[in-house]
Design a protein around this motif. Structure first.
Motif, PDB file in Angstrom:
ATOM      1  N   LYS A   1      -8.612 -15.995   2.645  1.00 44.01           N
ATOM      2  CA  LYS A   1      -7.804 -14.893   2.107  1.00 44.01           C
ATOM      3  C   LYS A   1      -6.609 -15.462   1.355  1.00 44.01           C
ATOM      4  O   LYS A   1      -6.281 -15.021   0.262  1.00 44.01           O
TER       5      LYS A   1
ATOM      6  N   LYS B   1     -60.506   1.630  14.408  1.00 42.10           N
ATOM      7  CA  LYS B   1     -59.181   1.992  13.906  1.00 42.10           C
ATOM      8  C   LYS B   1     -59.251   2.181  12.393  1.00 42.10           C
ATOM      9  O   LYS B   1     -60.135   1.633  11.726  1.00 42.10           O
TER      10      LYS B   1
ATOM     11  N   ARG C   1     -15.502 -12.602  -2.211  1.00 44.46           N
ATOM     12  CA  ARG C   1     -16.648 -12.595  -1.293  1.00 44.46           C
ATOM     13  C   ARG C   1     -17.868 -13.167  -1.995  1.00 44.46           C
ATOM     14  O   ARG C   1     -18.084 -12.960  -3.181  1.00 44.46           O
TER      15      ARG C   1
ATOM     16  N   LEU D   1     -30.543  -9.553   1.077  1.00 43.68           N
ATOM     17  CA  LEU D   1     -31.134  -8.218   1.070  1.00 43.68           C
ATOM     18  C   LEU D   1     -32.320  -8.162   0.114  1.00 43.68           C
ATOM     19  O   LEU D   1     -33.407  -7.698   0.476  1.00 43.68           O
TER      20      LEU D   1
ATOM     21  N   VAL E   1     -47.070  -4.515  11.228  1.00 43.82           N
ATOM     22  CA  VAL E   1     -45.608  -4.587  11.303  1.00 43.82           C
ATOM     23  C   VAL E   1     -45.103  -6.001  11.639  1.00 43.82           C
ATOM     24  O   VAL E   1     -44.136  -6.465  11.031  1.00 43.82           O
ATOM     25  N   PRO E   2     -45.753  -6.720  12.593  1.00 45.26           N
ATOM     26  CA  PRO E   2     -45.227  -8.070  12.863  1.00 45.26           C
ATOM     27  C   PRO E   2     -45.214  -8.961  11.624  1.00 45.26           C
ATOM     28  O   PRO E   2     -44.264  -9.725  11.414  1.00 45.26           O
TER      29      PRO E   2
ATOM     30  N   HIS F   1      -9.696 -19.471  10.136  1.00 43.50           N
ATOM     31  CA  HIS F   1      -9.750 -18.048   9.808  1.00 43.50           C
ATOM     32  C   HIS F   1      -8.553 -17.647   8.969  1.00 43.50           C
ATOM     33  O   HIS F   1      -7.436 -18.036   9.267  1.00 43.50           O
TER      34      HIS F   1
ATOM     35  N   SER G   1     -54.188   0.272   9.335  1.00 43.07           N
ATOM     36  CA  SER G   1     -53.613   0.423  10.670  1.00 43.07           C
ATOM     37  C   SER G   1     -52.243  -0.239  10.660  1.00 43.07           C
ATOM     38  O   SER G   1     -52.073  -1.369  11.107  1.00 43.07           O
ATOM     39  N   TRP G   2     -51.266   0.511  10.162  1.00 38.67           N
ATOM     40  CA  TRP G   2     -49.961  -0.119   9.907  1.00 38.67           C
ATOM     41  C   TRP G   2     -49.302  -0.741  11.142  1.00 38.67           C
ATOM     42  O   TRP G   2     -48.609  -1.755  11.007  1.00 38.67           O
ATOM     43  N   PRO G   3     -49.474  -0.167  12.364  1.00 30.42           N
ATOM     44  CA  PRO G   3     -48.751  -0.818  13.469  1.00 30.42           C
ATOM     45  C   PRO G   3     -49.145  -2.284  13.643  1.00 30.42           C
ATOM     46  O   PRO G   3     -48.299  -3.120  14.000  1.00 30.42           O
ATOM     47  N   ALA G   4     -50.414  -2.599  13.354  1.00 27.33           N
ATOM     48  CA  ALA G   4     -50.842  -3.988  13.516  1.00 27.33           C
ATOM     49  C   ALA G   4     -50.203  -4.882  12.460  1.00 27.33           C
ATOM     50  O   ALA G   4     -50.138  -6.096  12.639  1.00 27.33           O
TER      51      ALA G   4
ATOM     52  N   GLY H   1     -62.559  -2.004  15.861  1.00 30.26           N
ATOM     53  CA  GLY H   1     -62.353  -1.125  17.014  1.00 30.26           C
ATOM     54  C   GLY H   1     -62.215   0.332  16.646  1.00 30.26           C
ATOM     55  O   GLY H   1     -61.556   1.079  17.356  1.00 30.26           O
TER      56      GLY H   1
END
Lengths: 398, 221
Positions: free
Chosen positions: B64, B107, B70, B78, B116-117, B60, B111-114, B105
Motif C-alpha cells: 500500500k 443411465k 492490484r 477466473l 462433475v469430478p 503487510h 449423465s452429468w453427475p458422473a 447401466g
C-alpha cells in the motif's frame, strides 16, 4: 512492533437493552405456545418442525464452540478479535439438552423405528434394533450433549476468565481441551446427526451423513459469526479492533465452507446415484421427484452458487454490507436444507412451510437470541486480554 | 559514472555511451520493517520514475505504501478456470454423447453427475497452471539481465532501490521521429530527475544504514 504505543480500547459489554431482551422473551413465549398448539393440531408436522428448529439452533451453538476450538488448536492470530462472538453461541448449549428432551418426547410421532410392530418382521430394522432402540437413543444423545456442555463451559469459561486476570494459563488449558473436544465432537456430532435426522428413514444409510450435517451447521455458524461481527462493528463496539482484514478473513472462511458443503453434498449424492442400489437411491428419489426437485434445485443454486459468486471477489469479502446480506442468506439456506433433510419423510408432495414450521423457529430462536445477547451483555464482546489480540489488531493487519 | 550527460546542442537527457556498464540504480539498506516503510513513503513522495522495496519476508501494508496496483492475476485464474470447466463439458459431451455413445447401466448418455469430478479437476488444473504461468509472466521471472544486488535481502536485510531510468543513446535519439522524442522527453519530465549522487544522499538522509550504487549485471556476466 510492540514498542509502539498501541492501545486497544476495551469495548466492554453490550449496553443494557431491556426492549430487545423483552422482544426476545416475547418471541420465545409466543413461539412456545404456538409450537404446543401446532403439535396438538398436527402431531407429526408439529414434532418434525420442533426437530427441524432444534437441530438448526443446536448446529449454530455447537458450531460456535467448534469455531473457537479450532482457533485454540491452531493458535490462530487473525481470529482473536472475533472469537468471543462465536463463543457466545455456546450460551445456548444447555438449551440443546432441553430441546433434545422435547424431541425425544415426540419420538413416537416422527421415528418409525420406535414402533415395535413396524420393526417386527422387517429384516433391516430387526437387524438395527440393537442400536436403534429408545433406551440407547436417550442415553447416547444425552451423554453427547453433556460432553458438549462440559467443553463449552470449560473452554469458554477459561476464555472469559482471561478477560479478568490475563493469565496465559487459560490459553494453555484451552490448547489441550480443543483437540480433545474436536475428536469427541467428530464422533458425537456424527452420532447425533444419524440419530436425529438419518433415522427418520431407518432403512436408509450414508456414512457421509454426519459430515454433511456438520458442513451445513458450520456453514451457518460462520455466517452468524460474521453477521453479528458486522452488526457489532456498525454499532461501534469494535472500532479500532476489527478492520477490513478481519472481515476479509471471515469472508474467506464463509466462501471456503460454502464450497466444502457443496463438495460434501455432491460426494454423497454422486456415490449413491452411481452405485444405483435401491435401498440407497430411495432417499434421493424422494427428494428429486415432483415439487421436491424445486427444493433440491434451490440448494444447488441458493446454498452453493449464490454465496459462491456473492463472495468470490476480494471487494465482496471486505464489504460489510455484502457480508451481512450473504450471511443472512446463508442462514436462511441452512434452514431450507433442514427442511430438505426432514420433510420428505412426512410430506411426499413437496415442502410445507407454514406457522407450524415457524413456531419452533421463534421459540428456539428467541431463546437463542436472548442467551447470546445476555452472554455478550455479561462479558466483553472481545477477548480483550487474549495474548494474540494486540498482534492481530496492529501487527498482522495494517 | 555520469549517467545523465547533456547533448550540448539540444540539452537532451541521454545515456553516456562511454560507460562500460550502465547504472541500474542506487540502493539503501534499512534497519528493519518499520524504518523501511517510513523510507518507502518518502521515496514514493519524491516521485522517482521507478523504485522497489526488497525484504526477506512479506511485510503487510508495504504494497500500500509503495502504491502498487492490484495484480490482474485473479482474472487470469477466473478465465482459465472457466475455460477448464467448459473444456471438460465439451470433452465429455463429445466422447460420451456424440462420438462413442455407450449405454452404461441404463443411465442416460449425458449423465452429468458422473462428469462433475472431471469438470472440477480440469477447472482446478487449468486455473492452477495458468495462475503460476501468468504469475511468472507478470513479475518477469526469469530475467537473466538482472541479478540480485545483495543476496542478503532474502535473509535479513531490508532495502529500497531507486532505479535509474532507461535513457536513450545519442545515436538512438537521432534515429527517432520528432513525435517519439517528444513523448520520451515528456515521460522523463513527468518524474523527478535521477541523479546518482543526489539519490544516494537522499537515501542516506532517510536513515539508510548503508547506501550503494548498483551496476546493471546479468546472471551470466
Amino acid at each position: 512492533m510492540g514498542h509502539d504505543a498501541h492501545t486497544i480500547k476495551n469495548p466492554g459489554s453490550l449496553k443494557p437493552n431491556p426492549g430487545l431482551r423483552t422482544l426476545f422473551i416475547v418471541l420465545a413465549v409466543i413461539g412456545l405456545v404456538a409450537t404446543v398448539a401446532g403439535i396438538s393440531v398436527d402431531a407429526k408436522r408439529g414434532w418434525s418442525s420442533l426437530l427441524l428448529n432444534h437441530f438448526y439452533f443446536m448446529g449454530l451453538a455447537i458450531g460456535g464452540l467448534f469455531i473457537a476450538a479450532i482457533q485454540f488448536l491452531t493458535g490462530a492470530m487473525w481470529s482473536a478479535p472475533i472469537r468471543r462472538i462465536s463463543e457466545s453461541f455456546t450460551a445456548y448449549l444447555p438449551v440443546v439438552l432441553l430441546g433434545f428432551i422435547a424431541v425425544g418426547l415426540g419420538a413416537h410421532q416422527i421415528y418409525e423405528w420406535t414402533h415395535p410392530e413396524v420393526v417386527k418382521g422387517d429384516l433391516i430394522l430387526e437387524h438395527k434394533a440393537g442400536y436403534l432402540n429408545l433406551t440407547f437413543f436417550w442415553i447416547r444423545n444425552i451423554i453427547a450433549i453433556i460432553v458438549w456442555i462440559f467443553f463449552g463451559v470449560s473452554m469458554v469459561g477459561s476464555s472469559v476468565a482471561q478477560d479478568k486476570d490475563g493469565a496465559y494459563s487459560h490459553t494453555a488449558k484451552n490448547k489441550v481441551r480443543a483437540p480433545l473436544f474436536l475428536a469427541l465432537f467428530a464422533l458425537t456430532f456424527t452420532m447425533v446427526s444419524f440419530d436425529l435426522l438419518m433415522s427418520l428413514d431407518p432403512h436408509w444409510f450414508s456414512t457421509m451423513f454426519g459430515v454433511y450435517c456438520f458442513a451445513g451447521s458450520f456453514y451457518a455458524s460462520l455466517a452468524l459469526t460474521t453477521v453479528i461481527t458486522v452488526l457489532l462493528k456498525r454499532a461501534g463496539y469494535l472500532d479500532g479492533i476489527v478492520n477490513d482484514n478481519h472481515l476479509h478473513d471471515l469472508g474467506k472462511f464463509m466462501f471456503a465452507f460454502t464450497v466444502f458443503w457443496a463438495y460434501i453434498a455432491f460426494c454423497q449424492f454422486m456415490l449413491i446415484w452411481y452405485a444405483n442400489l435401491p435401498e440407497e437411491t430411495m432417499y434421493f428419489m424422494h427428494r428429486m421427484e415432483g415439487k421436491w426437485m424445486y427444493v433440491t434445485t434451490f440448494l444447488l443454486i441458493g446454498k452453493f452458487l449464490v454465496p459462491f459468486f456473492g463472495l468470490l471477489t476480494r471487494g465482496a469479502k471486505r464489504s460489510e454490507k455484502r457480508l451481512l446480506v450473504v450471511g443472512c442468506w446463508m442462514l436462511f439456506a441452512q434452514w431450507i436444507d433442514l427442511i430438505w433433510l426432514i420433510q420428505p419423510e412426512f410430506h411426499k408432495e413437496g415442502a410445507v412451510i407454514g406457522w407450524i414450521e415457524v413456531a419452533p423457529l421463534l421459540a428456539f430462536g428467541g431463546v437463542f437470541a436472548f442467551l447470546v445477547h445476555r452472554f455478550l451483555s455479561n462479558n466483553t464482546v472481545v477477548a480483550i486480554r487474549d495474548p494474540k489480540l494486540e498482534e492481530s489488531v496492529f501487527h498482522h493487519h495494517q | 559514472m555520469a549517467t545523465a550527460a547533456k547533448v550540448p546542442d539540444k540539452g537532451r537527457i541521454i545515456m553516456d555511451k562511454a560507460q562500460a556498464r550502465p547504472l541500474a540504480g542506487v540502493v539503501g539498506f534499512f534497519d528493519g520493517p518499520a524504518p523501511l516503510i517510513e523510507a518507502v513513503k518518502k521515496v514514493r513522495a519524491a516521485n522517482y520514475e521507478s523504485f522497489d522495496a526488497y525484504t526477506p519476508y512479506p511485510i503487510h501494508g508495504l504494497e500500500k505504501v509503495q502504491g502498487l496496483k492490484r495484480s490482474p492475476l485473479p482474472f487470469v485464474t477466473l478465465g482459465a478456470g472457466l475455460t477448464g470447466f467448459m473444456s471438460a463439458v465439451m470433452l465429455q459431451y463429445g466422447t460420451s454423447v456424440i462420438s462413442w455413445p455407450i449405454n452404461v447401466g441404463g443411465k442416460p448418455l449425458w449423465s452429468w453427475p458422473a462428469f462433475v469430478p472431471i469438470m472440477f479437476e480440469l477447472t482446478v488444473l487449468f486455473a492452477g497452471l495458468a495462475t503460476v504461468g501468468a504469475m511468472f509472466l507478470i513479475n518477469g521471472f526469469p530475467n537473466t539481465k538482472k541479478r540480485s544486488f545483495d543476496p542478503n535481502v532474502t535473509r535479513d536485510r531490508f532495502a529500497v532501490m531507486i532505479d535509474a531510468p532507461k535513457l536513450k543513446t545519442a545515436e538512438e535519439l537521432e534515429d527517432m521521429e520528432a513525435a517519439e522524442i517528444a513523448r520520451y522527453e515528456k515521460k522523463l519530465a513527468a518524474f523527478k530527475k535521477f541523479e546518482e549522487q543526489e539519490a544516494l544522499q537522499f537515501l542516506k538522509g532517510l536513515g539508510a544504514v548503508e547506501v550503494k550504487s548498483v551496476e546493471e549485471r546479468g546472471w551470466f556476466e
